[in-house]
Design a protein around this motif. Structure first.
Motif, PDB file in Angstrom:
ATOM      1  N   MET A   8     -28.412 -64.953  26.623  1.00 30.02           N
ATOM      2  CA  MET A   8     -28.380 -65.036  28.080  1.00 30.02           C
ATOM      3  C   MET A   8     -27.649 -66.315  28.502  1.00 30.02           C
ATOM      4  O   MET A   8     -27.859 -67.383  27.927  1.00 30.02           O
ATOM      5  N   LYS A   9     -26.770 -66.235  29.521  1.00 29.47           N
ATOM      6  CA  LYS A   9     -25.988 -67.382  29.965  1.00 29.47           C
ATOM      7  C   LYS A   9     -26.877 -68.482  30.540  1.00 29.47           C
ATOM      8  O   LYS A   9     -27.931 -68.211  31.119  1.00 29.47           O
ATOM      9  N   LYS A  10     -26.410 -69.734  30.392  1.00 30.31           N
ATOM     10  CA  LYS A  10     -27.182 -70.870  30.896  1.00 30.31           C
ATOM     11  C   LYS A  10     -27.374 -70.788  32.406  1.00 30.31           C
ATOM     12  O   LYS A  10     -28.426 -71.150  32.927  1.00 30.31           O
ATOM     13  N   SER A  11     -26.333 -70.317  33.106  1.00 31.12           N
ATOM     14  CA  SER A  11     -26.429 -70.206  34.561  1.00 31.12           C
ATOM     15  C   SER A  11     -27.507 -69.200  34.965  1.00 31.12           C
ATOM     16  O   SER A  11     -28.247 -69.412  35.933  1.00 31.12           O
ATOM     17  N   SER A  12     -27.613 -68.113  34.187  1.00 31.29           N
ATOM     18  CA  SER A  12     -28.643 -67.094  34.465  1.00 31.29           C
ATOM     19  C   SER A  12     -30.030 -67.657  34.206  1.00 31.29           C
ATOM     20  O   SER A  12     -30.959 -67.441  34.987  1.00 31.29           O
ATOM     21  N   LEU A  13     -30.161 -68.387  33.083  1.00 26.51           N
ATOM     22  CA  LEU A  13     -31.447 -68.986  32.746  1.00 26.51           C
ATOM     23  C   LEU A  13     -31.888 -69.983  33.810  1.00 26.51           C
ATOM     24  O   LEU A  13     -33.067 -70.043  34.177  1.00 26.51           O
ATOM     25  N   LYS A  14     -30.924 -70.736  34.310  1.00 28.48           N
ATOM     26  CA  LYS A  14     -31.226 -71.738  35.339  1.00 28.48           C
ATOM     27  C   LYS A  14     -31.700 -71.053  36.619  1.00 28.48           C
ATOM     28  O   LYS A  14     -32.655 -71.515  37.253  1.00 28.48           O
ATOM     29  N   TYR A  15     -31.035 -69.967  36.988  1.00 30.55           N
ATOM     30  CA  TYR A  15     -31.435 -69.265  38.213  1.00 30.55           C
ATOM     31  C   TYR A  15     -32.820 -68.656  38.056  1.00 30.55           C
ATOM     32  O   TYR A  15     -33.662 -68.769  38.942  1.00 30.55           O
ATOM     33  N   LEU A  16     -33.068 -68.002  36.918  1.00 31.18           N
ATOM     34  CA  LEU A  16     -34.374 -67.386  36.694  1.00 31.18           C
ATOM     35  C   LEU A  16     -35.476 -68.440  36.697  1.00 31.18           C
ATOM     36  O   LEU A  16     -36.579 -68.194  37.182  1.00 31.18           O
ATOM     37  N   ALA A  17     -35.170 -69.620  36.169  1.00 28.48           N
ATOM     38  CA  ALA A  17     -36.145 -70.714  36.159  1.00 28.48           C
ATOM     39  C   ALA A  17     -36.498 -71.138  37.586  1.00 28.48           C
ATOM     40  O   ALA A  17     -37.630 -71.539  37.869  1.00 28.48           O
ATOM     41  N   SER A  18     -35.524 -71.024  38.506  1.00 29.75           N
ATOM     42  CA  SER A  18     -35.772 -71.416  39.899  1.00 29.75           C
ATOM     43  C   SER A  18     -36.717 -70.446  40.610  1.00 29.75           C
ATOM     44  O   SER A  18     -37.282 -70.770  41.659  1.00 29.75           O
ATOM     45  N   LEU A  19     -36.890 -69.262  40.033  1.00 29.22           N
ATOM     46  CA  LEU A  19     -37.787 -68.258  40.624  1.00 29.22           C
ATOM     47  C   LEU A  19     -39.236 -68.450  40.184  1.00 29.22           C
ATOM     48  O   LEU A  19     -40.141 -67.863  40.768  1.00 29.22           O
ATOM     49  N   LYS A  20     -39.447 -69.257  39.160  1.00 28.71           N
ATOM     50  CA  LYS A  20     -40.791 -69.458  38.632  1.00 28.71           C
ATOM     51  C   LYS A  20     -41.583 -70.401  39.535  1.00 28.71           C
ATOM     52  O   LYS A  20     -41.082 -71.423  39.994  1.00 28.71           O
ATOM     53  N   VAL A  21     -42.833 -70.039  39.778  1.00 26.83           N
ATOM     54  CA  VAL A  21     -43.722 -70.874  40.589  1.00 26.83           C
ATOM     55  C   VAL A  21     -44.312 -71.959  39.697  1.00 26.83           C
ATOM     56  O   VAL A  21     -44.919 -71.669  38.673  1.00 26.83           O
ATOM     57  N   LYS A  22     -44.120 -73.208  40.069  1.00 31.27           N
ATOM     58  CA  LYS A  22     -44.615 -74.312  39.266  1.00 31.27           C
ATOM     59  C   LYS A  22     -46.133 -74.395  39.327  1.00 31.27           C
ATOM     60  O   LYS A  22     -46.734 -74.188  40.386  1.00 31.27           O
ATOM     61  N   THR A  23     -46.726 -74.690  38.196  1.00 24.68           N
ATOM     62  CA  THR A  23     -48.181 -74.736  38.085  1.00 24.68           C
ATOM     63  C   THR A  23     -48.775 -75.806  39.002  1.00 24.68           C
ATOM     64  O   THR A  23     -48.358 -76.967  38.982  1.00 24.68           O
ATOM     65  N   GLY A  24     -49.738 -75.392  39.811  1.00 25.06           N
ATOM     66  CA  GLY A  24     -50.484 -76.341  40.630  1.00 25.06           C
ATOM     67  C   GLY A  24     -49.757 -76.889  41.837  1.00 25.06           C
ATOM     68  O   GLY A  24     -50.284 -77.747  42.544  1.00 25.06           O
ATOM     69  N   LYS A  25     -48.556 -76.381  42.124  1.00 25.58           N
ATOM     70  CA  LYS A  25     -47.789 -76.910  43.244  1.00 25.58           C
ATOM     71  C   LYS A  25     -47.935 -76.013  44.467  1.00 25.58           C
ATOM     72  O   LYS A  25     -47.761 -74.793  44.386  1.00 25.58           O
ATOM     73  N   LYS A  26     -48.262 -76.625  45.604  1.00 21.75           N
ATOM     74  CA  LYS A  26     -48.349 -75.847  46.834  1.00 21.75           C
ATOM     75  C   LYS A  26     -46.964 -75.331  47.199  1.00 21.75           C
ATOM     76  O   LYS A  26     -45.954 -76.004  46.972  1.00 21.75           O
ATOM     77  N   ILE A  27     -46.923 -74.122  47.730  1.00 22.89           N
ATOM     78  CA  ILE A  27     -45.624 -73.548  48.072  1.00 22.89           C
ATOM     79  C   ILE A  27     -45.615 -73.042  49.511  1.00 22.89           C
ATOM     80  O   ILE A  27     -46.647 -72.724  50.088  1.00 22.89           O
ATOM     81  N   ASN A  28     -44.412 -72.989  50.039  1.00 16.86           N
ATOM     82  CA  ASN A  28     -44.150 -72.380  51.333  1.00 16.86           C
ATOM     83  C   ASN A  28     -43.072 -71.337  51.080  1.00 16.86           C
ATOM     84  O   ASN A  28     -41.925 -71.682  50.776  1.00 16.86           O
ATOM     85  N   LEU A  29     -43.430 -70.069  51.152  1.00 16.68           N
ATOM     86  CA  LEU A  29     -42.496 -69.007  50.787  1.00 16.68           C
ATOM     87  C   LEU A  29     -41.189 -69.082  51.572  1.00 16.68           C
ATOM     88  O   LEU A  29     -40.102 -68.929  51.001  1.00 16.68           O
ATOM     89  N   LEU A  30     -41.272 -69.331  52.865  1.00 19.04           N
ATOM     90  CA  LEU A  30     -40.057 -69.368  53.681  1.00 19.04           C
ATOM     91  C   LEU A  30     -39.121 -70.495  53.274  1.00 19.04           C
ATOM     92  O   LEU A  30     -37.901 -70.336  53.262  1.00 19.04           O
ATOM     93  N   LYS A  31     -39.694 -71.640  52.906  1.00 22.69           N
ATOM     94  CA  LYS A  31     -38.878 -72.809  52.565  1.00 22.69           C
ATOM     95  C   LYS A  31     -38.464 -72.833  51.090  1.00 22.69           C
ATOM     96  O   LYS A  31     -37.359 -73.280  50.752  1.00 22.69           O
ATOM     97  N   ASP A  32     -39.335 -72.361  50.232  1.00 23.25           N
ATOM     98  CA  ASP A  32     -39.117 -72.540  48.790  1.00 23.25           C
ATOM     99  C   ASP A  32     -38.434 -71.363  48.098  1.00 23.25           C
ATOM    100  O   ASP A  32     -37.877 -71.525  47.008  1.00 23.25           O
ATOM    101  N   PHE A  33     -38.477 -70.177  48.714  1.00 24.41           N
ATOM    102  CA  PHE A  33     -37.917 -68.995  48.059  1.00 24.41           C
ATOM    103  C   PHE A  33     -37.141 -68.139  49.055  1.00 24.41           C
ATOM    104  O   PHE A  33     -37.367 -68.218  50.261  1.00 24.41           O
ATOM    105  N   ASP A  34     -36.224 -67.333  48.517  1.00 27.41           N
ATOM    106  CA  ASP A  34     -35.402 -66.451  49.342  1.00 27.41           C
ATOM    107  C   ASP A  34     -35.799 -64.993  49.151  1.00 27.41           C
ATOM    108  O   ASP A  34     -36.191 -64.588  48.054  1.00 27.41           O
TER     109      ASP A  34
END
Length: 299
Positions: free
Chosen positions: A1-27
């Motif tokens: 798998m390409k590094k660029s693909s791995l990097k993008y998929l990693a950006s979709l992962k929710v970090k453990t214990g971190k509060k999130i705001n769906l509108l701000k943090d994800f598309d």
């Protein structure tokens, strides 16, 4: 798998214990995607074929099982994602479980009971179309449903407080940790669709006679609670995305793109495990040659 693909998929992962705001943090729609639909279809075809080979090794390896959890708002594309991504899998090694409103028998057990029965065996892939997470999503928006569980100490809506939900998140994390420690690889995917795209798909289901059966008036009723559901998802994702069982928030406004992301996420987890066919000893190889010779010389 390409590094660029791995990097993008990693950006979709929710970090453990971190509060999130769906509108701000994800598309809901990755407008910066660098591929078009035609290219994605070619990548999907190759990815699906590769997953089928990995499934075969998972089955032969016979030490691990894989549980893929799909959660989403109505019309986000859960059924389509399951159908397309799993299309090349051997059906003997895959089981899909869809969980509806619990019946009276299920309510007489703890809320994990009906899910335990559908867990994949070693070598198998299990897919949950909705899951035990309904018990911190639908019930979070409609806490009155909790009263039907007849839980000790829960006698009224006042008892269903912040402490109750924290306890339920902890229960889910323990449940998944136990599965993970006993050989189940858990991949959790939230298909994140926008409210506007859901509206578009609802209207399409009404206008298209072949899709009328997919439409339910109750879906529109739940749409009125959209903000409450988004808040419930934010708290749930932050509380239950763990190292052993991570959550991925996948943009779902473009079905072809979400399916490509799901394929990539599953592939990434399979590649990490490095599944292989069982190794045959030299003595076993010699025995196989004896059997082969006997078959060739058979009269």
């Amino acid at each position: 798998m390409k590094k660029s693909s791995l990097k993008y998929l990693a950006s979709l992962k929710v970090k453990t214990g971190k509060k999130i705001n769906l509108l701000k943090d994800f598309d809901t729609d990755n407008k910066q995607k660098k591929i078009d639909k035609k290219e994605a279809e070619l990548m999907m075809a190759a990815g699906i074929e590769n997953l089928a080979k990995m499934q075969d090794k998972l089955y032969a390896h016979d030490e691990y099982s894989v549980l893929i959890v799909f959660q989403a708002m109505d019309a986000a594309g859960k059924d389509g994602s399951i159908k397309h991504v799993m299309s090349n899998f051997n059906p003997q090694g895959v089981k899909v479980a869809s969980f509806k409103v619990p019946n009276s028998t299920e309510l007489d057990h703890d809320y994990f009971w009906r899910h335990y029965k559908e867990l994949p065996a070693r070598g198998e892939i299990g897919i949950f179309n909705r899951s035990h997470y309904e018990n911190v999503l639908v019930t979070r928006v409609h806490p009155e449903y909790i009263l039907k569980e007849n839980l000790p100490t829960i006698n009224s809506l006042k008892d269903i407080n912040t402490k109750f939900w924290k306890s339920r998140y902890d229960q889910i994390n323990r449940f998944e940790k136990n599965l993970s420690e006993n050989g189940t690889i858990i991949i959790k995917i939230f298909l994140y669709v926008s409210k506007e795209e859901q509206k578009k798909r609802f209207i399409e289901r009404i206008d298209n006679p072949e899709k009328n059966w997919k439409f339910s008036v109750t879906d529109v009723a739940e749409r009125l609670h959209w903000d409450d559901y988004m808040k419930a998802y934010e708290e749930m994702l932050a509380a239950t995305s763990t190292k052993d069982a991570p959550w991925y928030v996948v943009p779902a406004d473009d079905k072809w793109f979400s399916r490509l992301c799901v394929t990539g996420i599953i592939t990434q987890h399979f590649e990490k495990m490095k599944f292989h066919y069982p190794k045959v000893s030299e003595a076993q190889k010699a025995k196989l040659q004896e059997v082969k010779a006997a078959l060739i010389n058979e009269k």
